[in-house]
Design a protein around this motif. Structure first.
Motif, short mmCIF file in Angstrom:
data_model
loop_
_atom_site.label_atom_id
_atom_site.label_comp_id
_atom_site.label_asym_id
_atom_site.label_seq_id
_atom_site.Cartn_x
_atom_site.Cartn_y
_atom_site.Cartn_z
N GLN A 22 -8.76 17.09 7.69
CA GLN A 22 -8.85 18.49 6.75
C GLN A 22 -8.21 18.41 5.43
O GLN A 22 -8.53 18.66 4.54
N SER A 26 -9.63 17.87 1.99
CA SER A 26 -9.59 18.72 1.01
C SER A 26 -8.84 18.37 -0.67
O SER A 26 -9.33 18.82 -1.42
N TYR A 29 -11.61 16.73 -2.15
CA TYR A 29 -12.54 17.50 -2.56
C TYR A 29 -12.22 18.17 -3.97
O TYR A 29 -13.15 18.03 -5.20
N CYS A 67 -10.37 30.28 8.94
CA CYS A 67 -10.88 28.78 8.61
C CYS A 67 -11.52 28.81 7.31
O CYS A 67 -12.73 29.34 6.86
N LEU A 69 -11.60 26.24 4.69
CA LEU A 69 -11.39 24.94 3.68
C LEU A 69 -12.05 25.02 2.49
O LEU A 69 -12.96 25.97 2.28
N PHE A 72 -15.65 26.20 1.88
CA PHE A 72 -16.41 25.90 3.00
C PHE A 72 -15.71 26.73 4.09
O PHE A 72 -15.05 26.49 5.12
N TYR A 91 -16.67 21.85 12.70
CA TYR A 91 -16.46 22.18 11.79
C TYR A 91 -15.88 21.27 10.58
O TYR A 91 -16.15 20.99 9.42
N PHE A 95 -17.54 19.77 7.06
CA PHE A 95 -16.88 19.65 6.01
C PHE A 95 -16.60 18.36 5.30
O PHE A 95 -16.88 18.21 3.91
N LYS A 98 -20.03 17.68 3.51
CA LYS A 98 -19.78 18.28 2.19
C LYS A 98 -19.24 17.65 1.06
O LYS A 98 -19.69 17.69 -0.18
N VAL A 99 -18.04 17.37 1.68
CA VAL A 99 -17.15 16.82 0.65
C VAL A 99 -17.85 15.44 0.11
O VAL A 99 -17.67 15.19 -1.09
#
Length: 425
Positions: A22, A26, A29, A67, A69, A72, A91, A95, A98-99
């Protein structure tokens, strides 16, 4: 003959991120939003540690609403609940989708050093790469800690680290000693205890926290009090806070606090900090009473902080009875014979230590911990993310990663821009 490290041409990126969990995702992203060329190397799969390094009943200790992120947040129907292991994996995987990061799974980074040209040379299981900037997002849980004296334990007693503990059925029949009273240790004790196993616990110096207090989840109160926004440079302990153990409680069965004194009343045998093993004799410091009292002191301090906040803001909240100890040890036991006690297995829950041996750059203190401010080291182009207290109390959690990632991404983008302007000038 030893091959010259530059004999094989390397592929260059502006930024290489090591770790596709994560934290690394991140950063990716935010780098994508800024148009920065980069790649993410993940030696296993996305969410590997959540999937492979947790016990069967593992769940979050912090509630789902934390949570958060980047863009998200938790979108389920139980924001006050605590995601189970499989839900956490889902989860993080969602993510990752999505990224849609430039991610390469199954690629291990084995060496990072500075080339003569000044670039960061990155050796991987799939060849050579180079970068102007490198973000280390591997976390600090690389090597499970097992004390040297564990080798003295008789072979008929099973040893397992919390990282490899899965369920009570995994352990042989008999009584179990859990060493360490941090979050993992006390939750494993509860897992064993609820399964009907006879449990012993070596209690360390970890603090504890309320779960529900004055009609509300304690982390909600602490969030409103600004605890999660407290930065390292404003904390009374300064950088030393990065080495403090987190408060123990649990999210199991909807979440509740853990009182080791209650465990003792229910038959769990408590000892102080473990210090040695001599054959089947297990030895402890005479600090059980102190460790229990110190954990309770932190617990009461948290309640007092919440009480003051309620009073200062004239909040209508139910009143709770004063704290009282449920149990006191008659003495501090300093040893037990495992054979006589029927202990057939030990679960080591005394934590992990990081392994940054693959980073050949002067960014570490005498203990091997990275030196940084908000994840930015004094070594040009080297950064860290996803560590406890990287900047705030929320940094090592789903709650604070987004802010830390954005800060690093902006910092990197600005440095890349400045270096290009400098070259043009």
């Amino acid at each position: 003959m030893k091959q010259h490290q530059n004999a094989t041409p390397s592929v260059h990126y502006d930024v290489i991120i090591v770790g596709g969990g994560q934290a690394g995702l991140s950063v990716s992203y935010h780098l994508q939003k800024l148009g920065v060329n980069h790649i993410v190397f993940e030696k296993n799969r996305v969410a590997h540690s959540w999937r492979a390094d947790r016990w069967d009943t593992f769940c979050l200790v912090t509630p789902n609403w934390q949570c958060r992120l980047p863009d998200f947040p938790y979108q389920g129907n139980d924001p006050q609940g605590f995601m189970l292991k499989d839900e956490i994996v889902e989860y993080v995987e969602a993510f990752a989708q999505k990224v849609n990061a430039p991610l390469r799974e199954g690629v291990a980074v084995t060496r990072v050093c500075r080339s003569k040209s000044g670039k960061l040379e990155v050796t991987t299981s799939e060849g050579q790469f180079s970068a102007d900037h490198l973000v280390v997002a591997t976390g600090g849980y690389d090597i499970p800690i097992v004390p040297d004296y564990a080798h003295s334990l008789p072979k008929h007693i099973t040893q397992v680290h919390s990282m490899h503990y899965r369920n009570p059925e995994q352990l042989p029949p008999g009584e179990v000693l859990v060493v360490g009273s941090g979050q993992s240790g006390v939750q494993i004790v509860e897992d064993l205890h609820l399964a009907g196993r006879k449990v012993h616990l070596a209690v360390g110096t970890a603090p504890r926290s309320p779960r529900l207090y004055r009609g509300r989840e304690a982390t909600e109160w602490l969030y409103d009090l600004g605890f999660y926004d407290l930065t390292v440079d404003r904390h009374p302990l300064g950088d030393a806070v990065r080495h403090k153990t987190n408060h123990y409680m649990t999210g199991r069965d909807g979440g509740h606090e853990i009182d080791l004194r209650k465990f003792a009343l229910e038959g769990v045998r408590l000892y102080g900090s473990m210090v040695n093993i001599r054959g089947a004799r297990l030895e402890f410091k005479p600090d059980l009473t102190k460790n229990l009292d110190d954990a309770d002191k932190i617990y009461v301090n948290i309640r007092n902080d919440i009480d003051r906040y309620i009073a200062e803001n004239d909040i209508d909240a139910p009143v709770e009875p004063p704290f009282r100890k449920l149990w006191e040890p008659d003495f501090d036991p300093i040893s037990v014979d495992a054979n006589e006690a029927g202990i057939t297995s030990i679960v080591w829950a005394i934590g992990f230590r990081p392994d940054y041996s693959w980073i050949e750059l002067p960014a570490f203190d005498d203990r091997g911990h990275p030196r940084f401010r908000r994840g930015v080291t004094d070594v040009a182009g080297l950064y860290f993310i996803g560590l406890p207290w990287l900047n705030t109390w929320g940094s090592g959690r789903f709650l604070g990663i987004a802010e830390d990632a954005e800060y690093l991404a902006v910092e990197i983008a600005e440095r890349l821009s400045n270096s290009r302007v400098g070259r043009l000038g």
